[in-house]
Design a protein around this motif. Structure first.
Motif, PDB file in Angstrom:
ATOM      1  N   ALA A   1       0.829  -1.209   0.000  1.00  0.00           N
ATOM      2  CA  ALA A   1       0.000   0.000   0.000  1.00  0.00           C
ATOM      3  C   ALA A   1       0.865   1.263   0.000  1.00  0.00           C
ATOM      4  CB  ALA A   1      -0.952  -0.008   1.193  1.00  0.00           C
ATOM      5  N   ARG A   2       2.070   1.178   0.588  1.00  0.00           N
ATOM      6  CA  ARG A   2       2.995   2.319   0.638  1.00  0.00           C
ATOM      7  C   ARG A   2       3.915   2.397  -0.583  1.00  0.00           C
ATOM      8  NH1 ARG A   2       3.753   0.008   5.706  1.00  0.00           N
ATOM      9  NH2 ARG A   2       5.823  -0.714   5.063  1.00  0.00           N
ATOM     10  N   SER A   3       3.910   1.364  -1.399  1.00  0.00           N
ATOM     11  CA  SER A   3       4.853   1.264  -2.511  1.00  0.00           C
ATOM     12  C   SER A   3       4.393   2.078  -3.716  1.00  0.00           C
ATOM     13  CB  SER A   3       4.997  -0.210  -2.921  1.00  0.00           C
ATOM     14  OG  SER A   3       5.639  -0.314  -4.169  1.00  0.00           O
ATOM     15  N   GLU A   4       5.262   2.976  -4.184  1.00  0.00           N
ATOM     16  CA  GLU A   4       4.973   3.739  -5.401  1.00  0.00           C
ATOM     17  C   GLU A   4       4.931   2.828  -6.624  1.00  0.00           C
ATOM     18  OE1 GLU A   4       7.453   7.173  -5.941  1.00  0.00           O
ATOM     19  OE2 GLU A   4       7.284   7.732  -3.826  1.00  0.00           O
ATOM     20  N   VAL A   5       5.780   1.824  -6.658  1.00  0.00           N
ATOM     21  CA  VAL A   5       5.797   0.877  -7.774  1.00  0.00           C
ATOM     22  C   VAL A   5       4.480   0.106  -7.827  1.00  0.00           C
ATOM     23  CG1 VAL A   5       6.896  -1.198  -8.711  1.00  0.00           C
ATOM     24  CG2 VAL A   5       8.301   0.644  -7.773  1.00  0.00           C
ATOM     25  N   ALA A   6       4.035  -0.402  -6.678  1.00  0.00           N
ATOM     26  CA  ALA A   6       2.774  -1.148  -6.640  1.00  0.00           C
ATOM     27  C   ALA A   6       1.598  -0.245  -7.021  1.00  0.00           C
ATOM     28  CB  ALA A   6       2.557  -1.764  -5.258  1.00  0.00           C
ATOM     29  N   ALA A   7       1.625   1.008  -6.596  1.00  0.00           N
ATOM     30  CA  ALA A   7       0.552   1.946  -6.963  1.00  0.00           C
ATOM     31  C   ALA A   7       0.504   2.135  -8.475  1.00  0.00           C
ATOM     32  CB  ALA A   7       0.750   3.280  -6.253  1.00  0.00           C
ATOM     33  N   ARG A   8       1.671   2.273  -9.112  1.00  0.00           N
ATOM     34  CA  ARG A   8       1.714   2.420 -10.579  1.00  0.00           C
ATOM     35  C   ARG A   8       1.236   1.150 -11.279  1.00  0.00           C
ATOM     36  NH1 ARG A   8       6.598   2.742 -12.686  1.00  0.00           N
ATOM     37  NH2 ARG A   8       7.762   2.616 -10.757  1.00  0.00           N
ATOM     38  N   TRP A   9       1.673  -0.010 -10.777  1.00  0.00           N
ATOM     39  CA  TRP A   9       1.244  -1.288 -11.364  1.00  0.00           C
ATOM     40  C   TRP A   9      -0.272  -1.440 -11.246  1.00  0.00           C
ATOM     41  CZ3 TRP A   9       2.594  -5.109 -14.490  1.00  0.00           C
ATOM     42  CH2 TRP A   9       1.821  -6.274 -14.478  1.00  0.00           C
ATOM     43  N   GLU A  10      -0.790  -1.239 -10.047  1.00  0.00           N
ATOM     44  CA  GLU A  10      -2.239  -1.409  -9.828  1.00  0.00           C
ATOM     45  C   GLU A  10      -3.035  -0.430 -10.683  1.00  0.00           C
ATOM     46  OE1 GLU A  10      -3.664  -3.880  -8.381  1.00  0.00           O
ATOM     47  OE2 GLU A  10      -1.891  -4.740  -7.443  1.00  0.00           O
ATOM     48  N   ALA A  11      -2.560   0.803 -10.822  1.00  0.00           N
ATOM     49  CA  ALA A  11      -3.252   1.782 -11.671  1.00  0.00           C
ATOM     50  C   ALA A  11      -3.254   1.325 -13.127  1.00  0.00           C
ATOM     51  CB  ALA A  11      -2.600   3.157 -11.532  1.00  0.00           C
ATOM     52  N   SER A  12      -2.158   0.739 -13.570  1.00  0.00           N
ATOM     53  CA  SER A  12      -2.074   0.281 -14.957  1.00  0.00           C
ATOM     54  C   SER A  12      -2.957  -0.938 -15.213  1.00  0.00           C
ATOM     55  CB  SER A  12      -0.625  -0.040 -15.336  1.00  0.00           C
ATOM     56  OG  SER A  12      -0.213  -1.277 -14.808  1.00  0.00           O
ATOM     57  N   MET A  13      -3.296  -1.669 -14.170  1.00  0.00           N
ATOM     58  CA  MET A  13      -4.102  -2.886 -14.307  1.00  0.00           C
ATOM     59  C   MET A  13      -5.587  -2.659 -14.009  1.00  0.00           C
ATOM     60  SD  MET A  13      -1.895  -5.030 -15.349  1.00  0.00           S
ATOM     61  CE  MET A  13      -2.905  -6.493 -15.303  1.00  0.00           C
ATOM     62  N   GLN A  14      -5.932  -1.553 -13.417  1.00  0.00           N
ATOM     63  CA  GLN A  14      -7.301  -1.286 -12.949  1.00  0.00           C
ATOM     64  C   GLN A  14      -8.346  -1.477 -14.043  1.00  0.00           C
ATOM     65  OE1 GLN A  14      -7.880  -0.729  -9.716  1.00  0.00           O
ATOM     66  NE2 GLN A  14     -10.081  -0.743 -10.069  1.00  0.00           N
ATOM     67  N   GLU A  15      -8.026  -1.122 -15.269  1.00  0.00           N
ATOM     68  CA  GLU A  15      -8.995  -1.179 -16.366  1.00  0.00           C
ATOM     69  C   GLU A  15      -9.469  -2.594 -16.692  1.00  0.00           C
ATOM     70  OE1 GLU A  15      -6.830  -0.814 -20.424  1.00  0.00           O
ATOM     71  OE2 GLU A  15      -5.450   0.045 -18.937  1.00  0.00           O
ATOM     72  N   PHE A  16      -8.763  -3.613 -16.231  1.00  0.00           N
ATOM     73  CA  PHE A  16      -9.124  -4.993 -16.544  1.00  0.00           C
ATOM     74  C   PHE A  16     -10.171  -5.584 -15.602  1.00  0.00           C
ATOM     75  CE2 PHE A  16      -4.863  -4.525 -18.298  1.00  0.00           C
ATOM     76  CZ  PHE A  16      -5.073  -4.995 -19.590  1.00  0.00           C
ATOM     77  N   PHE A  17     -10.391  -4.969 -14.459  1.00  0.00           N
ATOM     78  CA  PHE A  17     -11.235  -5.571 -13.434  1.00  0.00           C
ATOM     79  C   PHE A  17     -12.662  -5.058 -13.499  1.00  0.00           C
ATOM     80  CE2 PHE A  17      -6.868  -5.708 -11.834  1.00  0.00           C
ATOM     81  CZ  PHE A  17      -6.727  -7.082 -11.764  1.00  0.00           C
ATOM     82  N   VAL A  18     -13.591  -5.945 -13.173  1.00  0.00           N
ATOM     83  CA  VAL A  18     -15.016  -5.643 -13.230  1.00  0.00           C
ATOM     84  C   VAL A  18     -15.517  -5.312 -11.828  1.00  0.00           C
ATOM     85  CG1 VAL A  18     -17.287  -6.615 -13.763  1.00  0.00           C
ATOM     86  CG2 VAL A  18     -15.316  -7.204 -15.186  1.00  0.00           C
ATOM     87  N   GLY A  19     -16.218  -4.198 -11.705  1.00  0.00           N
ATOM     88  CA  GLY A  19     -16.918  -3.862 -10.471  1.00  0.00           C
ATOM     89  C   GLY A  19     -16.060  -3.480  -9.285  1.00  0.00           C
TER      90      GLY A  19
END
Length: 111
Positions: A68-86
């Motif tokens: 949750a504190r990781s800038e890398v994980a935040a960027r990864w999760e933001a880049s993947m968000q479009e694939f998830f439903v709901g």
């Protein structure tokens, strides 16, 4: 040791692209997952988009807090968000944890 299984729904129309994004995952994200204390991490994806994940960790709370504190994980999760439903937040924070009901090693050890 905590054994964690979780599910999240991937848009079935985007499965090929979702798989491509994981082949390979960014090296810096792989290192962050490892640094968070998660081991033996795997993702499984059904044809209907059900994503099932599994990992082991000494502390799931500490691992989640690290990511949750990781800038890398935040960027990864933001880049993947479009694939998830709901989902209304990061997939790693919104995934549904599946309770373990059977563990062979544990039961054999109790014999």
């Amino acid at each position: 040791m905590a054994r964690v299984c979780f599910t999240v729904q991937v848009d079935p129309a985007r499965l090929a692209e979702y798989r491509q994004r994981h082949d390979p995952v960014w090296p810096e994200m792989l290192r962050e997952i490892e640094a968070s204390g998660r081991r033996n991490y795997s993702l499984f994806l059904r044809d209907d988009g059900l994503l099932i994940g599994y990992y082991e960790t000494d502390s799931d709370e500490a691992s989640a807090a690290y990511l949750a504190r990781s800038e890398v994980a935040a960027r990864w999760e933001a880049s993947m968000q479009e694939f998830f439903v709901g989902l209304d937040r990061r997939a790693d924070e919104a995934a549904t944890v599946v309770p373990e009901v059977f563990n062979l090693k544990q039961q054999l050890g109790a014999l």
